[in-house]
Design a protein around this motif. Structure first.
Motif, PDB file in Angstrom:
ATOM      1  N   ILE A  92      61.195  30.867  52.947  1.00 33.73           N
ATOM      2  CA  ILE A  92      62.731  30.484  52.342  1.00 33.73           C
ATOM      3  C   ILE A  92      62.176  28.840  51.803  1.00 33.73           C
ATOM      4  O   ILE A  92      61.987  27.675  52.484  1.00 33.73           O
ATOM      5  N   THR A  93      62.378  29.188  50.209  1.00 37.10           N
ATOM      6  CA  THR A  93      62.566  27.852  49.905  1.00 37.10           C
ATOM      7  C   THR A  93      63.858  26.900  49.133  1.00 37.10           C
ATOM      8  O   THR A  93      63.635  25.708  49.856  1.00 37.10           O
ATOM      9  N   ASP A  94      64.838  27.560  49.324  1.00 36.50           N
ATOM     10  CA  ASP A  94      66.525  27.042  49.681  1.00 36.50           C
ATOM     11  C   ASP A  94      66.722  26.723  50.118  1.00 36.50           C
ATOM     12  O   ASP A  94      68.151  28.314  50.345  1.00 36.50           O
ATOM     13  N   PRO A  95      67.486  26.591  51.594  1.00 32.43           N
ATOM     14  CA  PRO A  95      67.640  26.607  52.891  1.00 32.43           C
ATOM     15  C   PRO A  95      69.033  27.294  52.191  1.00 32.43           C
ATOM     16  O   PRO A  95      69.499  28.074  53.063  1.00 32.43           O
ATOM     17  N   GLN A  96      69.465  25.998  51.988  1.00 28.61           N
ATOM     18  CA  GLN A  96      71.432  26.063  51.142  1.00 28.61           C
ATOM     19  C   GLN A  96      71.943  27.876  50.450  1.00 28.61           C
ATOM     20  O   GLN A  96      72.888  28.176  50.926  1.00 28.61           O
ATOM     21  N   ALA A  97      71.048  27.868  49.590  1.00 27.74           N
ATOM     22  CA  ALA A  97      70.986  29.839  49.025  1.00 27.74           C
ATOM     23  C   ALA A  97      71.284  30.348  50.217  1.00 27.74           C
ATOM     24  O   ALA A  97      72.358  31.391  50.423  1.00 27.74           O
ATOM     25  N   TYR A  98      70.183  30.727  51.569  1.00 31.27           N
ATOM     26  CA  TYR A  98      70.027  30.972  52.574  1.00 31.27           C
ATOM     27  C   TYR A  98      71.557  30.991  52.987  1.00 31.27           C
ATOM     28  O   TYR A  98      71.538  31.901  53.182  1.00 31.27           O
ATOM     29  N   PHE A  99      71.945  29.786  53.689  1.00 27.59           N
ATOM     30  CA  PHE A  99      72.629  29.650  54.376  1.00 27.59           C
ATOM     31  C   PHE A  99      74.316  30.620  54.001  1.00 27.59           C
ATOM     32  O   PHE A  99      74.918  31.313  54.030  1.00 27.59           O
ATOM     33  N   ASP A 100      74.432  30.485  52.294  1.00 29.26           N
ATOM     34  CA  ASP A 100      75.457  31.208  51.506  1.00 29.26           C
ATOM     35  C   ASP A 100      75.077  31.994  51.339  1.00 29.26           C
ATOM     36  O   ASP A 100      76.257  33.340  51.711  1.00 29.26           O
ATOM     37  N   LYS A 101      74.307  32.421  51.535  1.00 27.77           N
ATOM     38  CA  LYS A 101      73.708  34.641  51.617  1.00 27.77           C
ATOM     39  C   LYS A 101      74.235  34.586  52.579  1.00 27.77           C
ATOM     40  O   LYS A 101      74.716  36.288  52.721  1.00 27.77           O
ATOM     41  N   ILE A 102      74.310  34.831  53.574  1.00 31.29           N
ATOM     42  CA  ILE A 102      73.963  34.516  55.411  1.00 31.29           C
ATOM     43  C   ILE A 102      76.009  34.060  55.478  1.00 31.29           C
ATOM     44  O   ILE A 102      76.251  35.221  56.380  1.00 31.29           O
ATOM     45  N   LEU A 103      76.261  33.545  55.171  1.00 26.40           N
ATOM     46  CA  LEU A 103      77.455  33.185  55.752  1.00 26.40           C
ATOM     47  C   LEU A 103      78.619  33.834  54.609  1.00 26.40           C
ATOM     48  O   LEU A 103      79.876  33.518  54.662  1.00 26.40           O
TER      49      LEU A 103
END
Length: 103
Positions: A92-103
């Motif tokens: 995962i290189t973009d944690p914010q995108a990852y968090f946005d996706k799971i939230l």
């Protein structure tokens, strides 16, 4: 006779303004940088190097610990290290995108 249930109650959630962001992830070097802020004011920067198994801290989070007295610096560092491992292990290189996706 009225039965009183002492197990009931309410919880009020209030924003603290404290935020941990992960602005930098280097998958090749296995390094993750995190910032701990109140609102937009960065109080501490943490660099986790999983290859070298090191953690570098810059700054002070005493002001944050005053807001959340049930936490300590080590718990924040452990949380950041855990997420660094998640990001590196899952590429995962973009944690914010990852968090946005799971939230």
């Amino acid at each position: 006779m009225m039965k009183i249930n002492r197990n009931k109650g309410i919880t009020i959630f209030k924003r603290t303004g404290i935020l941990i962001k992960y602005p930098y992830v280097d998958l090749l070097k296995e390094q993750v940088t995190a910032t701990i802020s109140i609102e937009e004011d960065v109080k501490m920067t943490v660099i986790v190097d999983l290859k070298l198994n090191t953690i570098v801290k810059e700054g002070c989070i005493d002001e944050i610990l005053e807001i959340l007295p049930d936490y300590d610096e080590d718990s924040y560092i452990e949380q950041i290290k855990h997420w660094a491992e998640v990001f590196i292990d899952n590429q995962i290189t973009d944690p914010q995108a990852y968090f946005d996706k799971i939230l």
